[in-house]
Design a protein around this motif. Structure first.
Motif, PDB file in Angstrom:
ATOM      1  N   GLY A   1       0.800  -1.224   0.000  1.00 56.27           N
ATOM      2  CA  GLY A   1       0.000   0.000   0.000  1.00 56.27           C
ATOM      3  C   GLY A   1       0.830   1.270   0.000  1.00 56.27           C
ATOM      4  O   GLY A   1       0.292   2.359  -0.181  1.00 56.27           O
ATOM      5  N   LYS A   2       2.157   1.144   0.248  1.00 53.54           N
ATOM      6  CA  LYS A   2       3.002   2.336   0.175  1.00 53.54           C
ATOM      7  C   LYS A   2       3.216   2.722  -1.290  1.00 53.54           C
ATOM      8  O   LYS A   2       3.346   1.852  -2.155  1.00 53.54           O
ATOM      9  CB  LYS A   2       4.358   2.068   0.843  1.00 53.54           C
ATOM     10  CG  LYS A   2       4.280   1.957   2.358  1.00 53.54           C
ATOM     11  CD  LYS A   2       5.666   1.953   2.990  1.00 53.54           C
ATOM     12  CE  LYS A   2       5.561   1.897   4.517  1.00 53.54           C
ATOM     13  NZ  LYS A   2       6.890   1.783   5.153  1.00 53.54           N
ATOM     14  N   PRO A   3       3.263   4.052  -1.584  1.00 51.85           N
ATOM     15  CA  PRO A   3       3.443   4.465  -2.984  1.00 51.85           C
ATOM     16  C   PRO A   3       4.784   4.004  -3.556  1.00 51.85           C
ATOM     17  O   PRO A   3       4.887   3.700  -4.738  1.00 51.85           O
ATOM     18  CB  PRO A   3       3.368   5.991  -2.913  1.00 51.85           C
ATOM     19  CG  PRO A   3       3.583   6.343  -1.478  1.00 51.85           C
ATOM     20  CD  PRO A   3       3.079   5.187  -0.679  1.00 51.85           C
ATOM     21  N   ASP A   4       5.810   3.914  -2.710  1.00 49.88           N
ATOM     22  CA  ASP A   4       7.144   3.474  -3.146  1.00 49.88           C
ATOM     23  C   ASP A   4       7.425   2.075  -2.608  1.00 49.88           C
ATOM     24  O   ASP A   4       8.477   1.821  -2.030  1.00 49.88           O
ATOM     25  CB  ASP A   4       8.201   4.465  -2.641  1.00 49.88           C
ATOM     26  CG  ASP A   4       8.122   4.652  -1.126  1.00 49.88           C
ATOM     27  OD1 ASP A   4       7.124   4.181  -0.519  1.00 49.88           O
ATOM     28  OD2 ASP A   4       9.055   5.244  -0.544  1.00 49.88           O
ATOM     29  N   ARG A   5       6.458   1.186  -2.810  1.00 42.88           N
ATOM     30  CA  ARG A   5       6.523  -0.146  -2.195  1.00 42.88           C
ATOM     31  C   ARG A   5       7.833  -0.857  -2.469  1.00 42.88           C
ATOM     32  O   ARG A   5       8.448  -1.427  -1.557  1.00 42.88           O
ATOM     33  CB  ARG A   5       5.341  -0.993  -2.694  1.00 42.88           C
ATOM     34  CG  ARG A   5       5.285  -2.377  -2.082  1.00 42.88           C
ATOM     35  CD  ARG A   5       4.060  -3.143  -2.520  1.00 42.88           C
ATOM     36  NE  ARG A   5       4.149  -3.618  -3.899  1.00 42.88           N
ATOM     37  CZ  ARG A   5       3.264  -4.459  -4.454  1.00 42.88           C
ATOM     38  NH1 ARG A   5       2.206  -4.869  -3.757  1.00 42.88           N
ATOM     39  NH2 ARG A   5       3.405  -4.869  -5.697  1.00 42.88           N
ATOM     40  N   HIS A   6       8.275  -0.848  -3.724  1.00 44.44           N
ATOM     41  CA  HIS A   6       9.484  -1.602  -4.085  1.00 44.44           C
ATOM     42  C   HIS A   6      10.714  -1.054  -3.347  1.00 44.44           C
ATOM     43  O   HIS A   6      11.504  -1.821  -2.786  1.00 44.44           O
ATOM     44  CB  HIS A   6       9.707  -1.579  -5.597  1.00 44.44           C
ATOM     45  CG  HIS A   6      10.866  -2.431  -6.021  1.00 44.44           C
ATOM     46  ND1 HIS A   6      10.790  -3.811  -6.095  1.00 44.44           N
ATOM     47  CD2 HIS A   6      12.144  -2.109  -6.358  1.00 44.44           C
ATOM     48  CE1 HIS A   6      11.964  -4.297  -6.473  1.00 44.44           C
ATOM     49  NE2 HIS A   6      12.799  -3.286  -6.636  1.00 44.44           N
ATOM     50  N   ALA A   7      10.854   0.256  -3.333  1.00 43.99           N
ATOM     51  CA  ALA A   7      11.997   0.872  -2.641  1.00 43.99           C
ATOM     52  C   ALA A   7      11.939   0.584  -1.141  1.00 43.99           C
ATOM     53  O   ALA A   7      12.972   0.308  -0.505  1.00 43.99           O
ATOM     54  CB  ALA A   7      12.014   2.375  -2.904  1.00 43.99           C
ATOM     55  N   ALA A   8      10.744   0.644  -0.574  1.00 44.99           N
ATOM     56  CA  ALA A   8      10.581   0.353   0.853  1.00 44.99           C
ATOM     57  C   ALA A   8      10.987  -1.082   1.163  1.00 44.99           C
ATOM     58  O   ALA A   8      11.656  -1.361   2.169  1.00 44.99           O
ATOM     59  CB  ALA A   8       9.133   0.604   1.279  1.00 44.99           C
TER      60      ALA A   8
END
Length: 307
Positions: free
Chosen positions: A253-260
Motif C-alpha cells: 500500500g506504500k506508494p514506493d513499495r518496491h523501494a521500501a
C-alpha cells in the motif's frame, strides 16, 4: 576432489562461487544435478574429465527446478551427453521440451539483449529424453538411489534430491542462499530466496521442515556449495521467512513499495549478518546481495498482489 563421489562445479554465472552445479559419480557412472546456463557447458564437461568420466558415462541430468540459473543450459548440455535422460519436476517438464514460455517470461523482465548475453538461446530437450519426477521418484545411479522430493515454496516446480548414500540433499533454492563471502567464525550465513513468481511462505516452511526431518549431514545449495549444521540454518531460514513476510505486509500500500521493500530487506540481512559476526557493514552486504535483494523484493511483491 569430491566427497563421497560428489563434485561441486562453479558454473561461472554472475561471479565466482555464486552458482553451483553438482556431479555425483557412482561406479563409473555420473549424474549432474543442475547445470547453470549455456555458458556453463564447457565447465560441466571439464568437471566430467576431472572426475575421470566421458560424456557417454553420464546417465542423468536432474534439475531442481527450471529457473534459468539452474536449468538454462540443459538443452545444450543434453546435446553433448548421448546416454543421459533429463529428470525434472512434472510441472517443469514442458518448459524443457518447449522453452519458449520460459524465454518469453524472462525476456519480459530482463529484455532480449540481456537474455542473449546472460543465458544464450534455450535449446529444447527432446520429449523422449525427459523423465518426470513426482514426489518419491527414485533415480537409479548405478545402484545409488537419488530420491526426488516435491519441495514447493520457492517454486511450484521445485524438487530436492536426497542422496541416501551420503545422506545429503541437493536443495536448489528451497534451502536458501549461503555465499562463502559471508562465512564467519560462527559458520555460514544463510537467507531465504523468494524470487519471482511462485513464493509461498507456508509451503516453503513445510518443505524446509521436511528436509530437516531427514537429518541430513549436509545440504548442497546452488547458491553456493555445501553447508552443514542443517538444523541451525533451517531455524535461521524460518525466522527470516516470517520477517520477510512481515516486511512485505508493512510495505503493502506504500506508494514506493518496491523501494521500501529493498531497503527493509537490506536492513534485515545487514542486522543479521552483523549479529553473525560479519564486520564489513551494510554497504558491502548490499553490494554482495544486491541481485538477491532485488529478486526477493520482486517475489514478495508478486506474492502480495496474489493475496
Amino acid at each position: 576432489m569430491g566427497t563421497q563421489g560428489i563434485h561441486t562445479i562453479d558454473t561461472g554465472f554472475v561471479r565466482p562461487c555464486f552458482d553451483a552445479a553438482y556431479l555425483v559419480v557412482e561406479r563409473g557412472r555420473g549424474a549432474f544435478v543442475d547445470c547453470g546456463t549455456n555458458h556453463a557447458v564447457p565447465r560441466m564437461l571439464a568437471a566430467l574429465g576431472e572426475a575421470g568420466l566421458a560424456p557417454a558415462d553420464v546417465d542423468w541430468l536432474v534439475l531442481t527446478h527450471v529457473h534459468l540459473d539452474h536449468a538454462g543450459g540443459a538443452g545444450e548440455l543434453m546435446a553433448r551427453l548421448p546416454n543421459a535422460k533429463l529428470v525434472v519436476h512434472p510441472r517443469g517438464a514442458r518448459h524443457m521440451i518447449d522453452p519458449s514460455m520460459l524465454w518469453a517470461g524472462a525476456s519480459a523482465v530482463y529484455g532480449e539483449d540481456v537474455m542473449e548475453a546472460t543465458y544464450g538461446r534455450l535449446r529444447p530437450v527432446p520429449a523422449e529424453r525427459v523423465v518426470e519426477a513426482p514426489d518419491g521418484h527414485v533415480v537409479d545411479l548405478a545402484g545409488r538411489p537419488l530420491h526426488c522430493l516435491d519441495t514447493p515454496g520457492h517454486a511450484k516446480h521445485h524438487l530436492t534430491v536426497h542422496d541416501t548414500r551420503s545422506n545429503t540433499c541437493f536443495t536448489g533454492d528451497v534451502f536458501g542462499l549461503s555465499y562463502r563471502d559471508l562465512d564467519t567464525a560462527n559458520g555460514p550465513f544463510i537467507l531465504p530466496t523468494t524470487s519471482p513468481v511462485q513464493f509461498n511462505p507456508a509451503a516453503l516452511h513445510a518443505s524446509i521442515r521436511r528436509l530437516v526431518a531427514l537429518e541430513p549431514a549436509a545440504m548442497y545449495l546452488t547458491h553456493y556449495g555445501r553447508v552443514e549444521n542443517v538444523a541451525k540454518l533451517a531455524d535461521d531460514l524460518h525466522v527470516q521467512i516470517d520477517a520477510m513476510v512481515a516486511i512485505a505486509r508493512t510495505a503493502h500500500g506504500k506508494p514506493d513499495r518496491h523501494a521500501a521493500l529493498t531497503a527493509a530487506l537490506t536492513d534485515l540481512y545487514a542486522e543479521r549478518a552483523a549479529a553473525h559476526g560479519w564486520t564489513q557493514g551494510r554497504e558491502a552486504l548490499a553490494a554482495l546481495l544486491g541481485m538477491d535483494i532485488e529478486l526477493n523484493a520482486q517475489g514478495l511483491e508478486v506474492w502480495l498482489d496474489q493475496q
